[in-house]
Structure formats: C-alpha cells, structure tokens
Design a protein around this motif. Structure first.
Motif, PDB file in Angstrom:
ATOM      1  N   ASN A   1      67.691  20.496 114.895  1.00  0.00           N
ATOM      2  CA  ASN A   1      67.449  19.792 116.114  1.00  0.00           C
ATOM      3  C   ASN A   1      67.945  18.541 116.323  1.00  0.00           C
ATOM      4  OD1 ASN A   1      66.259  22.480 116.945  1.00  0.00           O
ATOM      5  ND2 ASN A   1      64.180  21.763 116.095  1.00  0.00           N
ATOM      6  N   GLY A   2      68.905  17.936 115.825  1.00  0.00           N
ATOM      7  CA  GLY A   2      69.621  16.686 116.041  1.00  0.00           C
ATOM      8  C   GLY A   2      69.129  15.757 115.101  1.00  0.00           C
TER       9      GLY A   2
ATOM     10  N   ALA B   1      61.703  12.227 116.349  1.00  0.00           N
ATOM     11  CA  ALA B   1      61.477  12.859 117.432  1.00  0.00           C
ATOM     12  C   ALA B   1      62.534  12.931 118.487  1.00  0.00           C
ATOM     13  CB  ALA B   1      60.115  12.551 118.231  1.00  0.00           C
ATOM     14  N   HIS B   2      62.865  13.983 119.017  1.00  0.00           N
ATOM     15  CA  HIS B   2      63.786  14.029 120.178  1.00  0.00           C
ATOM     16  C   HIS B   2      63.786  12.665 121.102  1.00  0.00           C
ATOM     17  CE1 HIS B   2      66.911  15.561 122.787  1.00  0.00           C
ATOM     18  NE2 HIS B   2      66.257  15.246 123.810  1.00  0.00           N
ATOM     19  N   GLY B   3      64.903  12.115 121.395  1.00  0.00           N
ATOM     20  CA  GLY B   3      64.920  10.706 121.964  1.00  0.00           C
ATOM     21  C   GLY B   3      64.860   9.423 121.279  1.00  0.00           C
ATOM     22  N   THR B   4      64.785   9.494 120.084  1.00  0.00           N
ATOM     23  CA  THR B   4      64.498   8.262 119.175  1.00  0.00           C
ATOM     24  C   THR B   4      65.454   7.701 119.059  1.00  0.00           C
ATOM     25  OG1 THR B   4      62.608   9.270 118.145  1.00  0.00           O
ATOM     26  CG2 THR B   4      63.726   7.399 117.298  1.00  0.00           C
ATOM     27  N   GLY B   5      66.727   8.384 118.826  1.00  0.00           N
ATOM     28  CA  GLY B   5      68.075   7.680 118.506  1.00  0.00           C
ATOM     29  C   GLY B   5      68.261   7.585 117.105  1.00  0.00           C
ATOM     30  N   VAL B   6      69.283   6.825 116.504  1.00  0.00           N
ATOM     31  CA  VAL B   6      69.691   6.533 115.262  1.00  0.00           C
ATOM     32  C   VAL B   6      69.109   4.963 115.149  1.00  0.00           C
ATOM     33  CG1 VAL B   6      71.477   6.076 113.662  1.00  0.00           C
ATOM     34  CG2 VAL B   6      71.649   7.962 115.413  1.00  0.00           C
TER      35      VAL B   6
ATOM     36  N   GLU C   1      71.503  12.805 115.443  1.00  0.00           N
ATOM     37  CA  GLU C   1      71.101  12.019 116.874  1.00  0.00           C
ATOM     38  C   GLU C   1      69.873  11.348 116.666  1.00  0.00           C
ATOM     39  OE1 GLU C   1      71.163  15.369 119.542  1.00  0.00           O
ATOM     40  OE2 GLU C   1      73.293  15.599 119.519  1.00  0.00           O
ATOM     41  N   ASN C   2      68.896  11.605 115.957  1.00  0.00           N
ATOM     42  CA  ASN C   2      67.585  11.169 115.791  1.00  0.00           C
ATOM     43  C   ASN C   2      67.334  11.163 114.422  1.00  0.00           C
ATOM     44  OD1 ASN C   2      67.076  11.268 118.766  1.00  0.00           O
ATOM     45  ND2 ASN C   2      67.194  13.377 118.321  1.00  0.00           N
ATOM     46  N   ILE C   3      67.013   9.659 114.006  1.00  0.00           N
ATOM     47  CA  ILE C   3      66.760   9.438 112.764  1.00  0.00           C
ATOM     48  C   ILE C   3      66.084   8.065 112.540  1.00  0.00           C
ATOM     49  CG2 ILE C   3      68.899   8.509 111.938  1.00  0.00           C
ATOM     50  CD1 ILE C   3      68.497  10.239 109.078  1.00  0.00           C
TER      51      ILE C   3
END
Length: 172
Positions: A83-84, A105-110, A126-128
């Motif tokens: 999930n990215g 979580a989704h939408g957090t970005g790098v 994508e999210n970490i």
C-alpha cells in the motif's frame, strides 16, 4: 551492507530512472601537483519496488555519473512495498551511518533527508517516516538505507519461512 543475495535481481528490460545523490571533487597529490577527479553516488529504480545504488569515479563529472549508473544497475534489489509503504519498522547500519524507517499512513508522503529520499523515491515508496542518525555522509546514509531495505520482509515471506498460514503471522 548485509550479504543477502536472495533478493538481488538482474536488470532485464526495466525502465529505470536515475537520480544523482552526490558529486564530490577529489584530489590525488602527486609529485607534479594535485590531480583532480570526481566521484558520483547514483540511485536507480523503477518506482515499483526495485532499486539499486552505485558509485563511479572519473576525471569528468558526466563520465563519473555514467559509471555510477552502470554500477547501480549491477546492484539491483527488490523491496517489499505494501500500500505504498514498507511492511514494518526497520533499522539499518553502515559504518557510522544509522537510519530508522517506519511505515506511514496514506497521504503522509516521504519524510526523509536528501540521500534517503532519493532511495525511497526511486524504489517507489510513497509514504514513510525516517530518521538518519550518526554520520551524514551520503555514502554511509545511502548504504545504511539499502541495508535496512534488504532486511524488510512482507507477511507472505514470513509465513512461508515459518511454515504457517498467513492469518497466524498476525495472530501469533
């Protein structure tokens, strides 16, 4: 770096994007004076879970970058992405460089520093959330990041290695 050759893959008609992390001018002192050359750290990836790092050295910048790209294509690894983001928290070490990675979580970005960001974006994460501790030398940070990515395991791999069902991995 960890010597886990299990996850290493060969380049085979992958559309890889190159990202130059750092370029440094280095000097060799000889009897006749200084001889200058350039080193480059390059990250390549397909933004779909495959990433590699390489370094090159030459008397011109473009030649050093090209050598780094060829070296990176020889050191490709597969990163589990769910999930990215990454499947679990992980710590990586290389010499004085220490990195900590955490799924987001989704939408957090790098959320990462420059050298780590290049590796994550090339891998397609994508999210970490991440933190670099210790040495800020780009060589050490990039290699510590790759070390941590090599240690990641997805739930399917864990279930297969333990010889249990996927549901029992989480319910213990």
């Amino acid at each position: 770096m960890a010597t886990q050759n299990i996850k290493r893959i060969n380049k085979s008609d992958l559309e890889l994007t190159e990202n130059v992390v750092a370029i440094q001018r280095v000097a060799k002192v000889t009897k006749g004076g200084r001889t200058f050359s350039f080193t480059a750290i390059v990250v390549v990836g397909d933004k779909n879970g495959i990433v590699g790092i390489g370094s090159g050295k030459a008397s011109e910048i473009q030649a050093a970058v090209q050598k780094g790209i060829e070296d990176a294509k020889k050191n490709l690894i597969k990163v589990p992405i769910i999930n990215g983001t990454i499947p679990h928290e992980q710590v990586g070490r290389y010499c004085g460089g220490h990195v900590f990675m955490k799924p987001a979580a989704h939408g957090t970005g790098v959320i990462a520093g420059g050298a780590m960001r290049a590796v994550f974006e090339s891998a397609g994460i994508e999210n970490i959330l991440s933190k670099s501790k210790g040495s800020s030398n780009p060589h050490n940070v990039v290699k510590a990041t790759i070390d941590a990515l090599l240690k990641l395991r997805d739930p399917y791999t864990v279930a297969q290695q333990r010889g249990i069902k996927l549901e029992n991995v989480f319910n213990g």
